[in-house]
Design a protein around this motif. Structure first.
Motif, PDB file in Angstrom:
ATOM      1  N   UNK A  42       0.878  -1.033   0.240  1.00  0.00           N
ATOM      2  CA  UNK A  42       0.424  -0.211   0.473  1.00  0.00           C
ATOM      3  C   UNK A  42       1.221   1.593   0.230  1.00  0.00           C
ATOM      4  N   UNK A  43       0.880   2.165  -1.025  1.00  0.00           N
ATOM      5  CA  UNK A  43       0.792   3.351  -0.978  1.00  0.00           C
ATOM      6  C   UNK A  43       0.040   3.790  -0.390  1.00  0.00           C
ATOM      7  N   UNK A  44       0.909   4.803   0.546  1.00  0.00           N
ATOM      8  CA  UNK A  44       0.153   5.888   2.268  1.00  0.00           C
ATOM      9  C   UNK A  44       0.609   7.164   2.167  1.00  0.00           C
ATOM     10  N   UNK A  45      -0.502   8.225   1.877  1.00  0.00           N
ATOM     11  CA  UNK A  45      -0.052   9.526   1.713  1.00  0.00           C
ATOM     12  C   UNK A  45      -1.259  10.086   1.296  1.00  0.00           C
ATOM     13  N   UNK A  46      -1.543  11.438   2.052  1.00  0.00           N
ATOM     14  CA  UNK A  46      -2.976  12.303   1.822  1.00  0.00           C
ATOM     15  C   UNK A  46      -2.914  12.480   0.208  1.00  0.00           C
ATOM     16  N   UNK A  47      -3.871  13.109   0.101  1.00  0.00           N
ATOM     17  CA  UNK A  47      -4.289  14.215  -0.751  1.00  0.00           C
ATOM     18  C   UNK A  47      -2.579  14.964  -1.431  1.00  0.00           C
ATOM     19  N   UNK A  48      -2.660  14.452  -3.293  1.00  0.00           N
ATOM     20  CA  UNK A  48      -0.974  15.348  -3.463  1.00  0.00           C
ATOM     21  C   UNK A  48       0.473  14.879  -3.315  1.00  0.00           C
ATOM     22  N   UNK A  49      -0.002  13.524  -3.041  1.00  0.00           N
ATOM     23  CA  UNK A  49       1.902  12.650  -2.047  1.00  0.00           C
ATOM     24  C   UNK A  49       2.338  11.926  -3.734  1.00  0.00           C
ATOM     25  N   UNK A  50       1.479  12.067  -4.317  1.00  0.00           N
ATOM     26  CA  UNK A  50       1.754  11.566  -5.730  1.00  0.00           C
ATOM     27  C   UNK A  50       2.062  10.088  -5.808  1.00  0.00           C
ATOM     28  N   UNK A  51       0.737   8.632  -4.974  1.00  0.00           N
ATOM     29  CA  UNK A  51       0.617   7.759  -5.218  1.00  0.00           C
ATOM     30  C   UNK A  51       0.478   7.535  -6.464  1.00  0.00           C
ATOM     31  N   UNK A  52      -0.747   7.852  -6.994  1.00  0.00           N
ATOM     32  CA  UNK A  52      -1.216   8.185  -7.985  1.00  0.00           C
ATOM     33  C   UNK A  52       0.056   7.939  -9.688  1.00  0.00           C
ATOM     34  N   UNK A  53       0.518   8.845  -9.603  1.00  0.00           N
ATOM     35  CA  UNK A  53       1.885   9.157 -10.272  1.00  0.00           C
ATOM     36  C   UNK A  53       2.543   8.125 -10.786  1.00  0.00           C
ATOM     37  N   UNK A  54       3.120   7.948  -9.048  1.00  0.00           N
ATOM     38  CA  UNK A  54       3.503   6.599  -8.792  1.00  0.00           C
ATOM     39  C   UNK A  54       3.426   5.710  -9.515  1.00  0.00           C
ATOM     40  N   UNK A  55       2.213   4.909  -9.129  1.00  0.00           N
ATOM     41  CA  UNK A  55       1.380   3.892  -9.394  1.00  0.00           C
ATOM     42  C   UNK A  55       1.644   4.146 -11.366  1.00  0.00           C
ATOM     43  N   UNK A  56       1.019   5.268 -11.800  1.00  0.00           N
ATOM     44  CA  UNK A  56       1.653   5.545 -13.598  1.00  0.00           C
ATOM     45  C   UNK A  56       3.179   5.144 -13.802  1.00  0.00           C
ATOM     46  N   UNK A  57       3.893   5.965 -12.787  1.00  0.00           N
ATOM     47  CA  UNK A  57       4.982   5.373 -13.325  1.00  0.00           C
ATOM     48  C   UNK A  57       5.245   3.684 -13.448  1.00  0.00           C
ATOM     49  N   UNK A  58       4.300   3.454 -11.947  1.00  0.00           N
ATOM     50  CA  UNK A  58       5.367   2.177 -12.591  1.00  0.00           C
ATOM     51  C   UNK A  58       4.410   1.328 -13.682  1.00  0.00           C
ATOM     52  N   UNK A  59       3.612   1.623 -14.173  1.00  0.00           N
ATOM     53  CA  UNK A  59       2.637   0.957 -15.077  1.00  0.00           C
ATOM     54  C   UNK A  59       3.590   1.013 -16.231  1.00  0.00           C
ATOM     55  N   UNK A  60       4.323   2.465 -16.763  1.00  0.00           N
ATOM     56  CA  UNK A  60       5.224   3.314 -17.937  1.00  0.00           C
ATOM     57  C   UNK A  60       5.716   2.532 -17.813  1.00  0.00           C
ATOM     58  N   UNK A 364       6.513  10.097   0.270  1.00  0.00           N
ATOM     59  CA  UNK A 364       7.796  11.100   1.063  1.00  0.00           C
ATOM     60  C   UNK A 364       7.443  12.262   0.630  1.00  0.00           C
ATOM     61  N   UNK A 365       7.939  13.119   1.585  1.00  0.00           N
ATOM     62  CA  UNK A 365       7.144  13.960   1.229  1.00  0.00           C
ATOM     63  C   UNK A 365       9.068  14.920   0.337  1.00  0.00           C
ATOM     64  N   UNK A 366       8.903  15.696  -0.064  1.00  0.00           N
ATOM     65  CA  UNK A 366       9.877  16.004  -0.981  1.00  0.00           C
ATOM     66  C   UNK A 366      11.050  17.141  -0.346  1.00  0.00           C
ATOM     67  N   UNK A 367      12.509  16.642  -0.137  1.00  0.00           N
ATOM     68  CA  UNK A 367      13.576  17.124   0.967  1.00  0.00           C
ATOM     69  C   UNK A 367      13.460  18.245  -0.105  1.00  0.00           C
ATOM     70  N   UNK A 368      14.367  19.440   1.342  1.00  0.00           N
ATOM     71  CA  UNK A 368      14.630  20.701   0.811  1.00  0.00           C
ATOM     72  C   UNK A 368      15.461  21.013  -0.467  1.00  0.00           C
ATOM     73  N   UNK A 369      16.744  19.820  -0.572  1.00  0.00           N
ATOM     74  CA  UNK A 369      17.202  19.909  -2.438  1.00  0.00           C
ATOM     75  C   UNK A 369      15.858  19.640  -3.550  1.00  0.00           C
ATOM     76  N   UNK A 370      15.477  18.410  -3.045  1.00  0.00           N
ATOM     77  CA  UNK A 370      14.186  17.633  -4.299  1.00  0.00           C
ATOM     78  C   UNK A 370      13.648  18.789  -4.418  1.00  0.00           C
ATOM     79  N   UNK A 371      12.957  19.563  -3.560  1.00  0.00           N
ATOM     80  CA  UNK A 371      12.016  20.973  -3.948  1.00  0.00           C
ATOM     81  C   UNK A 371      12.943  21.222  -4.687  1.00  0.00           C
TER      82      UNK A 371
END
Length: 713
Positions: A42-60, A364-371
């Protein structure tokens, strides 16, 4: 921009998903993780945390190398397809059929999959079609014909199973029942179908159906009984239908397992098949997760990789089974690949909670460097078109997004060519316009984010009566601190409604949706609160609604019982709301009058009063803190006025402060410490402490919100 979002390590050739699926994105073999008892991830995290983006990335990344499919459990498509035949279909069966059809079109290594075991279950529930006529049943069964077409399977052969057994059973049934009333629920048709089906099965095919459907609850090893009970349970609805749906999902996974078994599967197929469930917190997703987790808890084993999403950090109540929360296996991308996992066993419980079969991947929330990298990458193209103040905008995006990936992307995109005035509050970028990707009209980025984070992701258990007002209620609650404060606002803004939400219910719904909690702020996510505060001020001209809400709370705490809730006292709570609703001078007089004789308690009061959002419009706090705005009164009152604005600026955390404001704080506190009032000398240590915190961009008064921001830097 997967690297910017912190996903790259999960997706690379030796990352978590390559190891889980047993295949790298390039097609190289990977030693698979776990097994034969696989966890549900289970990818856990509230709205906007990138769960759907990550699933799409796995599929792609992986769908060309291994059979990986993705279902959106929030899509109304499945319920819409089930609607015309509620006795023979459900959202779950339609989703399972969709999954099977997608896998049937697999053209990679090993070729397409067929689903005769799954098909047998679908055929018997097809007898529940409206009217129950032979023709209607045949039409319903034919919806699934593609699932067992070529290629042919050995043993339970697809060609023989369809053309010899099932199609023959339907035709024989139509002949026998021609001109007869079929009775309620197609019972006669079901009997004819089962009789004809088992007359035509090969011994190996009958043994396979016996192995699967003979294990259906109450079947006692008899596949006909199992299929009959499955059809009856499906028609019955409720928990009995859920049992039938669970078994159909098991039959689908059994078909996948069979495709990998034997000499042909061993030689022709690679890796593991994957089912990605986006928005799995929705009822459809929960049913699918519950089904596979229940089967695996009960000992059923298969190689299907199940990856779902969950807003709540604990995955949801259904995983706990009514038991107290307990530790769940979890990791974050920065932890690396968790190479060991085993089902948690509890010797005191025969059937432990479903959470024992889950592995949580904390988004994960983005780190300062990633952000910074993500923001600057987005801004580079626009900067050539006149984008300005990149460093200031990057800092504002970091602060207002709180590191939430989706918010970072939207804010950075909208603010790329937005001019930040020198004295502007960071919230000014929330008014920046976001270009529509398809050429539609521009929209303020605040409106876009609130649509995507709130309106498009309503709490699953929010009653339908409140769907239309959920965003408005949260907007008003952005100025609340604790449940009492929230209830005052809720009673006022729901006065015209019969069905009303309480603060307790709203807090529970926010938690279910994955928004964090803060003891000092009812809306516990800093970034979301800034969006809502910005919207509140703009609801009416000159912030009329903003002032009305704060006046309501100010007046409530003026006559409230001596309990300040999130504050040390009712008075400081009242003064907090008075400060941001036009009562600055009154608050200064109150602070100047209460300082002598109680400096330590007074400093606590000052921090609580000043921990408040600044209204819209020009922000003069810096000038006023530095004495550049004329203020009348004795030296004590003028110095307190300056100190209040300096602390307010540091506490709101939507303006750069740093060294300049640290020096101002220290100067003002030391100035107070030399004045002639009782306890003045005790302010010296506070001057050192506060200036040090401000210089390092640290909050003067800590809370859950500021701790979250600090961890993301």
């Amino acid at each position: 921009m997967y690297e910017d979002l912190g996903f790259e390590k999960l997706l690379d050739a030796s990352g978590f998903f390559a190891r889980l699926l047993g295949r790298s994105p390039s097609g190289a073999d990977c030693k698979p993780l776990y097994g034969p008892d696989l966890p549900v991830v289970l990818l856990t995290g509230g709205p906007g945390m990138g769960k759907g983006r990550l699933l799409q990335a796995v599929h792609d990344r992986f769908a060309r190398q291994v059979p990986v499919i993705r279902l959106d459990c929030a899509s109304p498509m499945y319920a819409d397809r089930a609607g015309p035949e509620p006795g023979a279909r459900s959202a779950v069966t339609e989703a399972l059929v969709e999954a099977a059809l997608l896998l049937h079109t697999w053209r990679g290594t090993g070729g397409a999959f067929t689903f005769p075991r799954f098909f047998a279950g679908l055929a018997v529930i097809a007898t529940g079609v409206a009217g129950g006529t032979g023709e209607a049943i045949r039409t319903e069964v034919e919806r699934y014909e593609e699932l067992i077409q070529q290629p042919r399977l050995r043993g339970l052969g697809a060609r023989d199973f369809w053309r010899g057994a099932l199609l023959g059973a339907v035709r024989k049934m139509l002949e026998v029942m021609a001109g007869q009333a079929l009775g309620p629920y197609g019972a006669a048709a079901l009997t004819a179908l089962l009789d004809a089906l088992f007359e035509r099965l090969t011994p190996r095919g009958e043994a396979e159906l016996t192995r699967i459907y003979g294990e259906y609850p109450g079947a006692a090893g008899q596949p006909k009984h199992g299929l009959r009970r499955l059809a009856a349970d499906f028609r019955a609805g409720g928990e009995r239908r859920e049992d039938a749906e669970r078994f159909l999902f098991r039959a689908l996974r059994e078909d996948l397992e069979a495709a990998y078994g034997g000499l042909g599967g061993w030689l022709g197929r690679v890796g593991r098949p994957g089912l990605l469930l986006d928005h799995a917190e929705e009822p459809l997703g929960e049913r699918l997760l519950r089904a596979v987790l229940t089967d695996r808890r009960d000992g059923q084993r298969d190689r299907v990789v199940i990856v779902g999403t969950a807003r709540r950090a604990d995955g949801g109540d259904f995983l706990l089974g009514g038991l107290p929360p307990r530790e769940v296996a979890a990791f974050r991308p920065a932890d690396g690949v968790p190479t060991t996992w085993s089902r948690r066993e509890d010797p005191e419980e025969d059937r432990g909670p479903l959470s024992a079969g889950v592995l949580m991947l904390r988004m994960p929330f983005l780190t300062g460097d990633q952000l910074r990298r993500a923001t600057e990458r987005i801004q580079l193209g626009a900067e050539r078109e006149g984008g300005m103040h990149r460093r200031r905008i990057t800092a504002a995006v970091a602060q207002l997004s709180g590191g939430r990936p989706h918010t970072v992307i939207r804010l950075a995109t909208a603010a790329a060519d937005h001019r930040m005035e020198t004295d502007a509050n960071d919230r000014a970028i929330l008014a920046a316009k976001l270009h529509h990707p398809d050429g539609g009209p521009e929209r303020p980025v605040t409106d876009v984010l609130l649509q995507e984070l709130i309106r498009d992701q309503l709490p699953v258990r929010l009653p339908a009566d409140h769907h239309d007002q959920w965003l408005d209620l949260l907007t008003h609650l952005s100025v609340a601190h604790d449940p009492e404060c929230a209830d005052v606002l809720l009673r006022h803004h729901q006065a015209d409604r019969v069905l009303r939400l309480t603060a307790h219910e709203v807090a529970r719904l926010l938690n279910d949706t994955g928004w964090p909690h803060c003891k000092r702020h009812f809306i516990g996510d800093f970034g979301l609160r800034q969006l809502l505060v910005h919207r509140l001020y703009g609801l009416e001209r000159d912030g009329a609604v903003w002032y009305a809400d704060h006046h309501l709370l100010r007046d409530h705490y003026a006559v409230s019982e001596p309990n300040g809730g999130a504050f040390h006292s009712v008075t400081t709570h009242q003064m907090n709301h008075h400060l941001v609703s036009g009562g600055v001078d009154d608050v200064v007089r109150h602070l100047a009058a209460t300082l002598p004789g109680r400096p330590r308690q007074w400093c606590e009061d000052l921090l609580e009063i000043a921990q408040a959002p600044y209204p819209g419009g020009a922000d003069e706090r810096r000038k006023r803190a530095q004495g550049l705005v004329r203020v009348d009164g004795p030296p004590l009152r003028r110095t307190v006025d300056q100190l209040l604005h300096a602390v307010w600026l540091c506490e709101e955390r939507t303006r750069p402060t740093g060294g300049e404001m640290a020096r101002t704080l220290e100067q003002l506190l030391r100035q107070l410490s030399t004045m002639d009032f009782d306890g003045a000398g005790e302010l010296g240590p506070t001057a050192t402490e506060w200036s040090h915190l401000a210089a390092n961009e640290q909050p003067l008064l800590r809370c859950d919100c500021t701790d979250q921001l600090g961890r993301r830097r």
